[in-house]
Motif scaffolding. Structure first.
Motif, PDB file in Angstrom:
ATOM      1  N   GLY A  35      35.845 -21.827 -11.286  1.00 35.41           N
ATOM      2  CA  GLY A  35      35.935 -22.261 -12.670  1.00 35.41           C
ATOM      3  C   GLY A  35      35.948 -23.775 -12.712  1.00 35.41           C
ATOM      4  O   GLY A  35      36.678 -24.417 -11.962  1.00 35.41           O
ATOM      5  N   HIS A  59      34.769 -16.881 -25.385  1.00 34.31           N
ATOM      6  CA  HIS A  59      35.846 -16.238 -24.621  1.00 34.31           C
ATOM      7  C   HIS A  59      37.084 -17.122 -24.607  1.00 34.31           C
ATOM      8  O   HIS A  59      37.692 -17.343 -23.546  1.00 34.31           O
ATOM      9  CB  HIS A  59      35.371 -15.911 -23.197  1.00 34.31           C
ATOM     10  N   GLN A 100      35.619 -27.464 -15.335  1.00 34.68           N
ATOM     11  CA  GLN A 100      35.875 -27.970 -16.678  1.00 34.68           C
ATOM     12  C   GLN A 100      34.596 -28.042 -17.499  1.00 34.68           C
ATOM     13  O   GLN A 100      34.584 -27.747 -18.689  1.00 34.68           O
ATOM     14  CB  GLN A 100      36.528 -29.342 -16.606  1.00 34.68           C
ATOM     15  N   SER A 101      33.499 -28.462 -16.850  1.00 30.31           N
ATOM     16  CA  SER A 101      32.223 -28.555 -17.552  1.00 30.31           C
ATOM     17  C   SER A 101      31.101 -28.659 -16.535  1.00 30.31           C
ATOM     18  O   SER A 101      31.335 -28.906 -15.360  1.00 30.31           O
ATOM     19  CB  SER A 101      32.197 -29.770 -18.482  1.00 30.31           C
ATOM     20  N   ASP A 140      37.411 -20.298 -24.919  1.00 26.63           N
ATOM     21  CA  ASP A 140      37.221 -21.526 -24.134  1.00 26.63           C
ATOM     22  C   ASP A 140      37.747 -21.388 -22.708  1.00 26.63           C
ATOM     23  O   ASP A 140      38.261 -22.342 -22.122  1.00 26.63           O
ATOM     24  CB  ASP A 140      37.838 -22.736 -24.839  1.00 26.63           C
ATOM     25  N   LYS A 141      37.596 -20.186 -22.150  1.00 21.09           N
ATOM     26  CA  LYS A 141      37.919 -19.925 -20.744  1.00 21.09           C
ATOM     27  C   LYS A 141      36.652 -19.429 -20.060  1.00 21.09           C
ATOM     28  O   LYS A 141      35.774 -18.848 -20.709  1.00 21.09           O
ATOM     29  CB  LYS A 141      39.023 -18.875 -20.637  1.00 21.09           C
ATOM     30  N   PRO A 142      36.534 -19.641 -18.752  1.00 21.15           N
ATOM     31  CA  PRO A 142      35.349 -19.131 -18.050  1.00 21.15           C
ATOM     32  C   PRO A 142      35.239 -17.606 -18.194  1.00 21.15           C
ATOM     33  O   PRO A 142      36.239 -16.895 -18.087  1.00 21.15           O
ATOM     34  CB  PRO A 142      35.599 -19.526 -16.594  1.00 21.15           C
ATOM     35  N   ASP A 143      34.043 -17.141 -18.460  1.00 21.55           N
ATOM     36  CA  ASP A 143      33.788 -15.704 -18.592  1.00 21.55           C
ATOM     37  C   ASP A 143      33.387 -15.145 -17.229  1.00 21.55           C
ATOM     38  O   ASP A 143      32.209 -14.915 -16.958  1.00 21.55           O
ATOM     39  CB  ASP A 143      32.700 -15.457 -19.638  1.00 21.55           C
ATOM     40  N   PRO A 169      33.956 -23.193 -19.205  1.00 21.83           N
ATOM     41  CA  PRO A 169      34.582 -22.517 -20.339  1.00 21.83           C
ATOM     42  C   PRO A 169      33.536 -22.031 -21.351  1.00 21.83           C
ATOM     43  O   PRO A 169      32.595 -22.748 -21.684  1.00 21.83           O
ATOM     44  CB  PRO A 169      35.472 -23.593 -20.958  1.00 21.83           C
ATOM     45  N   ASP A 170      33.742 -20.820 -21.818  1.00 20.17           N
ATOM     46  CA  ASP A 170      32.828 -20.187 -22.769  1.00 20.17           C
ATOM     47  C   ASP A 170      33.515 -20.129 -24.136  1.00 20.17           C
ATOM     48  O   ASP A 170      34.576 -19.518 -24.266  1.00 20.17           O
ATOM     49  CB  ASP A 170      32.504 -18.776 -22.275  1.00 20.17           C
TER      50      ASP A 170
END
Length: 138
Positions: free
Chosen positions: A109, A77, A111-112, A79-82, A73-74
């Protein structure tokens, strides 16, 4: 090598590697400047690192056949994957005039990653012709 897939796609659906090729696997590589909070910039940094490492082995990104990419997660964006940031970085190095190779690729994608500063991690598989055989066998 033979790459398969749809011509308009930026990636291959599969790659056939001949028996006389060696394979080189790269562990997950993280950004060299992890504190730069931008997925695209981090991806470019990783691909530049991979490109430099391949050069020391007398190989290039044109030898890459598969990428496995983890996108976290970005915060920039929502907190969603860009994913688009990753796709834009990929387009600078692959499926281009300079390097027409379209790797097979998985983008996942997550979580971390191991550090909260990392937004992307990339594993790579490279294949190159086995040149260890004598000239009579080639």
């Amino acid at each position: 090598m033979t790459f398969f897939g749809s011509p308009p796609s930026a990636i291959s659906s599969s790659v056939d590697v001949p028996q006389n090729y060696n394979r080189l696997l790269f562990s997950g590589t993280v950004p060299p400047l992890e504190r730069y909070r931008n997925t695209e910039r981090q991806a470019i940094g990783i691909l530049e690192t991979l490109k430099a490492d391949l050069k020391t082995k007398r190989l290039s990104l044109a030898d890459a056949i598969h990428l496995r990419v983890y996108v976290a997660p970005d915060p920039n964006h929502g907190d969603k994957p860009d994913y688009q940031g990753w796709f834009d970085a990929y387009a600078l190095f692959f499926n281009s005039k300079e390097n027409p190779v379209k790797t097979a690729r998985s983008t996942v994608g997550v979580q971390s990653l191991v550090s909260p500063d990392y937004l992307i991690e990339i594993e790579a598989e490279v294949a190159y012709k086995n040149i260890s055989k004598s000239k009579n066998e080639q």
